[in-house]
Scaffold this motif. Structure first.
Motif, PDB file in Angstrom:
ATOM      1  N   PHE A  97      -1.172  87.357  14.174  1.00 46.77           N
ATOM      2  CA  PHE A  97      -1.714  86.297  14.994  1.00 46.77           C
ATOM      3  C   PHE A  97      -0.793  84.859  14.634  1.00 46.77           C
ATOM      4  CE2 PHE A  97      -4.977  89.156  15.216  1.00 46.77           C
ATOM      5  CZ  PHE A  97      -5.389  89.326  16.818  1.00 46.77           C
ATOM      6  N   GLU A  98       0.584  85.016  15.043  1.00 44.00           N
ATOM      7  CA  GLU A  98       1.661  84.050  14.583  1.00 44.00           C
ATOM      8  C   GLU A  98       1.377  82.948  15.651  1.00 44.00           C
ATOM      9  OE1 GLU A  98       5.290  86.248  14.270  1.00 44.00           O
ATOM     10  OE2 GLU A  98       4.590  87.410  12.818  1.00 44.00           O
ATOM     11  N   LEU A  99       0.818  81.849  15.414  1.00 43.29           N
ATOM     12  CA  LEU A  99       0.268  80.861  16.106  1.00 43.29           C
ATOM     13  C   LEU A  99       1.465  79.998  16.443  1.00 43.29           C
ATOM     14  CD1 LEU A  99      -2.084  79.877  17.983  1.00 43.29           C
ATOM     15  CD2 LEU A  99      -2.747  78.481  15.947  1.00 43.29           C
ATOM     16  N   GLU A 100       2.282  79.895  15.381  1.00 41.14           N
ATOM     17  CA  GLU A 100       3.668  78.966  15.603  1.00 41.14           C
ATOM     18  C   GLU A 100       4.536  79.704  16.568  1.00 41.14           C
ATOM     19  OE1 GLU A 100       5.384  77.051  12.123  1.00 41.14           O
ATOM     20  OE2 GLU A 100       3.470  76.384  11.396  1.00 41.14           O
ATOM     21  N   ASN A 101       4.624  80.971  16.384  1.00 37.20           N
ATOM     22  CA  ASN A 101       5.568  81.588  17.197  1.00 37.20           C
ATOM     23  C   ASN A 101       5.215  81.561  18.677  1.00 37.20           C
ATOM     24  OD1 ASN A 101       7.662  82.367  15.293  1.00 37.20           O
ATOM     25  ND2 ASN A 101       6.644  84.198  14.812  1.00 37.20           N
ATOM     26  N   PHE A 102       3.912  81.429  18.940  1.00 39.57           N
ATOM     27  CA  PHE A 102       3.182  81.459  20.224  1.00 39.57           C
ATOM     28  C   PHE A 102       3.686  80.014  20.853  1.00 39.57           C
ATOM     29  CE2 PHE A 102      -0.680  83.455  22.213  1.00 39.57           C
ATOM     30  CZ  PHE A 102      -0.618  82.413  23.481  1.00 39.57           C
ATOM     31  N   ILE A 103       3.594  78.876  19.783  1.00 42.19           N
ATOM     32  CA  ILE A 103       3.838  77.785  20.408  1.00 42.19           C
ATOM     33  C   ILE A 103       5.260  77.616  20.582  1.00 42.19           C
ATOM     34  CG2 ILE A 103       3.814  75.388  19.878  1.00 42.19           C
ATOM     35  CD1 ILE A 103       0.893  76.441  20.344  1.00 42.19           C
ATOM     36  N   ASN A 104       6.085  78.102  20.120  1.00 41.52           N
ATOM     37  CA  ASN A 104       7.536  78.046  20.044  1.00 41.52           C
ATOM     38  C   ASN A 104       7.837  78.465  21.264  1.00 41.52           C
ATOM     39  OD1 ASN A 104       7.928  76.862  17.738  1.00 41.52           O
ATOM     40  ND2 ASN A 104       8.397  78.722  16.475  1.00 41.52           N
ATOM     41  N   LYS A 105       7.275  79.844  21.775  1.00 44.75           N
ATOM     42  CA  LYS A 105       7.694  80.643  23.008  1.00 44.75           C
ATOM     43  C   LYS A 105       7.328  79.656  24.290  1.00 44.75           C
ATOM     44  CE  LYS A 105       9.284  83.874  23.342  1.00 44.75           C
ATOM     45  NZ  LYS A 105      10.866  84.113  23.636  1.00 44.75           N
ATOM     46  N   ILE A 106       6.103  78.838  24.124  1.00 43.53           N
ATOM     47  CA  ILE A 106       5.473  78.097  25.052  1.00 43.53           C
ATOM     48  C   ILE A 106       6.619  76.977  25.384  1.00 43.53           C
ATOM     49  CG2 ILE A 106       3.829  76.346  25.740  1.00 43.53           C
ATOM     50  CD1 ILE A 106       1.609  78.084  24.478  1.00 43.53           C
ATOM     51  N   GLU A 107       6.952  76.371  24.365  1.00 43.42           N
ATOM     52  CA  GLU A 107       7.989  75.248  24.250  1.00 43.42           C
ATOM     53  C   GLU A 107       9.342  75.838  25.116  1.00 43.42           C
ATOM     54  OE1 GLU A 107      10.253  72.266  21.138  1.00 43.42           O
ATOM     55  OE2 GLU A 107       9.888  74.511  20.671  1.00 43.42           O
ATOM     56  N   GLU A 108       9.560  77.038  24.533  1.00 46.09           N
ATOM     57  CA  GLU A 108      11.130  77.619  25.505  1.00 46.09           C
ATOM     58  C   GLU A 108      10.906  77.822  26.845  1.00 46.09           C
ATOM     59  OE1 GLU A 108      13.430  81.894  25.542  1.00 46.09           O
ATOM     60  OE2 GLU A 108      12.211  81.438  23.927  1.00 46.09           O
ATOM     61  N   ILE A 109       9.469  78.120  27.014  1.00 44.48           N
ATOM     62  CA  ILE A 109       9.254  78.237  28.832  1.00 44.48           C
ATOM     63  C   ILE A 109       8.992  76.804  29.327  1.00 44.48           C
ATOM     64  CG2 ILE A 109       7.432  79.019  30.064  1.00 44.48           C
ATOM     65  CD1 ILE A 109       6.495  81.044  28.433  1.00 44.48           C
ATOM     66  N   TYR A 110       8.448  76.027  28.839  1.00 43.77           N
ATOM     67  CA  TYR A 110       8.251  74.531  29.086  1.00 43.77           C
ATOM     68  C   TYR A 110       9.849  73.830  29.444  1.00 43.77           C
ATOM     69  CZ  TYR A 110       6.873  69.444  28.699  1.00 43.77           C
ATOM     70  OH  TYR A 110       6.781  68.272  29.202  1.00 43.77           O
ATOM     71  N   LYS A 111      10.675  74.140  28.709  1.00 44.64           N
ATOM     72  CA  LYS A 111      11.999  73.459  28.652  1.00 44.64           C
ATOM     73  C   LYS A 111      12.919  74.285  29.801  1.00 44.64           C
ATOM     74  CE  LYS A 111      12.023  71.313  24.305  1.00 44.64           C
ATOM     75  NZ  LYS A 111      12.688  70.993  22.923  1.00 44.64           N
ATOM     76  N   ASN A 112      12.561  75.342  30.049  1.00 44.37           N
ATOM     77  CA  ASN A 112      13.299  76.233  30.963  1.00 44.37           C
ATOM     78  C   ASN A 112      12.779  76.974  32.243  1.00 44.37           C
ATOM     79  OD1 ASN A 112      15.165  78.165  31.912  1.00 44.37           O
ATOM     80  ND2 ASN A 112      15.482  79.215  30.027  1.00 44.37           N
TER      81      ASN A 112
END
Length: 383
Positions: free
Chosen positions: A334-349
Motif C-alpha cells: 500500500f505504497e501511498l507515496e507512489n500513489f501520490i506520484n502517479k496522481i502528480e504525473e496525471i495532474y501535469k499531463n
C-alpha cells in the motif's frame, strides 16, 4: 418464466449488491419475466417494476435462534410458509448476498425440490482476518455455508476473485457462471456534462464509510502528500456515514479540499445510480480507490462508464477492471507515496488524462446491463 428473487440485504441500506439485484429485476420485468422479490425487512424503494413480498421474518427468526444459538433444527416450522409460496410455481429461486437466514431458506426450499441460484457479493464468501472482514470469520456461518453449498444448483460469480473462492470451497467449475456486476450504459450516455477547464484536479470516491476496508484511515496522510506536491485538488467522497471522515480529520486540518456527501438516493428513476450521482462522476477527472479489499466494486464500473479513469491499490476485484496505464493505474500495496506520484504525473499531463478517460469508456462494454441480462436469462433457461 416466473422467478423468485431473495435479497439478503436491500434498500434503504445502500450498496452495490442491492443496486445490482434491483437493476436486473427491473430489466427482466421489461423483458416480460414475472419477478417476485422477497426481502427480510421493510424497504423504502418505490421505483420497482417487480412485486415486493416480505418474508415471514418472525418465524424465520425463531428458526434462526434455535439453530444458531441452541444448535437445534426446527426448520420444519417454515414448511407451512414455504408450501404456501411454492404454490406460486416459481421456475427457480435466485438468492443474492447471502446471510445465515438466507442459508436456512435455501436448505428448506431444497427439501421441496426447488431450483436454486446464488450470487455471492463478497463479504458473504470472502475472508480477510487482517481487517476483520468476512462473514466466514464466524465459524458457525462458515460451517453452515459449507453444508449448504450442495443444495445450490448454480453459482454466479461477479468476478474471478469470487470464482476462486468458490473453487476453494470445492464447488465444481461447471456449476459456476461468471456474470459481472453491471451498469445501464444507455443511461450514462444520455447524460452529457461539459467540464470546466480549470487547473484543479477533481477527484471522486463513492462508497459507504468502512474505515479500514475502504482505506479511509489513509485520508489524512493522502491529503498531506497531495499538498506537499502542490497539487490543486477537490475531492468529493460520497456515501453513507462519510461525514465521519471530516470528524476524524478536522483536528489535523486535513479537510481542506474535501467535500463529503452523505448519500444520493434514487427515488423515481428505474435504474441505479441516480442521474445526480452520474453527474458527480462526470464532473470528475479521477476516481480514487484506497480500499484494501473489494469483491468487484460497482462504483468502479460506474466511474469508467462516466469516462473517469481510476487510480487504485493493486488489490483483488479492482485489478480485474483496471488495465494498468490504459484506463487507470494500479499501485502496489500500500505504497501511498507512489500513489501520490502517479496522481502528480496525471495532474501535469493533460494528454495522459484525456487518453485514460477515452479508454475508460471503451473498457465497460462487457459490463452493460442489457448484455448481462441476456447472459442471466440464458443461465435461467439452462436449468
Amino acid at each position: 418464466m416466473k422467478i423468485a428473487f431473495v435479497s439478503g440485504v436491500f434498500f434503504p441500506q445502500p450498496g452495490g449488491a442491492q443496486v445490482q439485484f434491483h437493476n436486473f429485476a427491473n430489466k427482466l420485468v421489461e423483458k416480460n419475466y414475472n419477478i417476485d422479490f422477497y426481502i427480510f425487512r421493510n424497504t423504502n424503494i418505490k421505483n420497482n417494476k417487480y412485486k415486493i413480498i416480505k418474508i415471514n421474518y418472525f418465524l424465520l427468526s425463531v428458526v434462526y435462534f434455535c439453530l444458531y444459538y441452541l444448535n437445534f433444527d426446527v426448520s420444519f416450522l417454515l414448511n407451512f410458509w414455504i408450501k404456501k409460496v411454492i404454490k406460486k410455481n416459481y421456475n427457480l429461486w435466485h438468492f443474492n448476498f447471502i446471510n445465515f437466514k438466507s442459508l436456512i431458506l435455501i436448505n428448506c426450499l431444497k427439501k421441496f425440490n426447488q431450483k436454486i441460484i446464488v450470487t455471492f457479493q463478497g463479504v458473504d464468501i470472502q475472508i480477510h482476518p487482517e481487517i476483520k472482514y468476512g462473514y466466514r470469520l464466524n465459524k458457525k456461518y462458515d460451517i453452515y455455508l459449507k453444508k449448504t453449498l450442495t443444495n445450490i444448483d448454480k453459482f454466479i460469480s461477479i468476478s474471478q476473485n469470487i470464482e476462486n473462492d468458490l473453487i476453494k470451497l470445492n464447488v465444481k467449475k461447471s456449476k459456476i457462471k461468471n456474470i459481472p456486476n453491471t451498469v445501464h450504459i444507455e443511461k450514462f450516455e444520455k447524460i452529457n456534462i461539459k467540464k470546466n477547464k480549470q487547473e484543479i484536479l477533481n477527484m471522486i470516491t463513492v462508497g459507504r464509510f468502512a474505515e479500514q476496508k475502504k482505506g479511509f484511515d489513509l485520508i489524512g496522510d493522502f491529503c498531506h502528500l497531495l499538498r506537499k506536491k502542490k497539487i490543486n485538488f477537490k475531492w468529493k467522497i460520497i456515501g453513507k456515514n462519510t461525514s465521519k471522515i471530516l470528524e476524524q480529520n478536522i483536528k489535523n486540518k486535513n479537510v481542506n479540499g474535501i467535500e463529503v456527501i452523505e448519500n444520493i438516493e434514487n427515488i423515481e428513476e428505474d435504474y441505479f445510480p441516480s442521474s445526480s450521482l452520474i453527474k458527480h462522476y462526470k464532473n470528475s477527472n479521477l476516481y480514487i480507490n484506497l480500499s484494501r479489499v473489494e469483491s468487484f466494486g460497482i462504483t468502479f464500473v460506474e466511474s469508467l462508464a462516466s469516462g473517469v479513469p481510476i487510480i487504485s491499490f493493486d488489490t483483488k476485484g479492482v485489478n480485474e477492471l483496471i488495465k494498468n496505464g490504459i484506463n487507470g493505474f494500479l499501485i502496489k500495496k500500500f505504497e501511498l507515496e507512489n500513489f501520490i506520484n502517479k496522481i502528480e504525473e496525471i495532474y501535469k499531463n493533460k494528454k495522459l488524462l484525456n487518453s485514460l478517460a477515452y479508454e475508460a469508456k471503451r473498457s465497460v462494454k462487457n459490463f452493460d446491463l442489457n448484455k448481462n441480462t441476456k447472459h442471466l436469462i440464458n443461465l435461467y433457461n439452462s436449468i
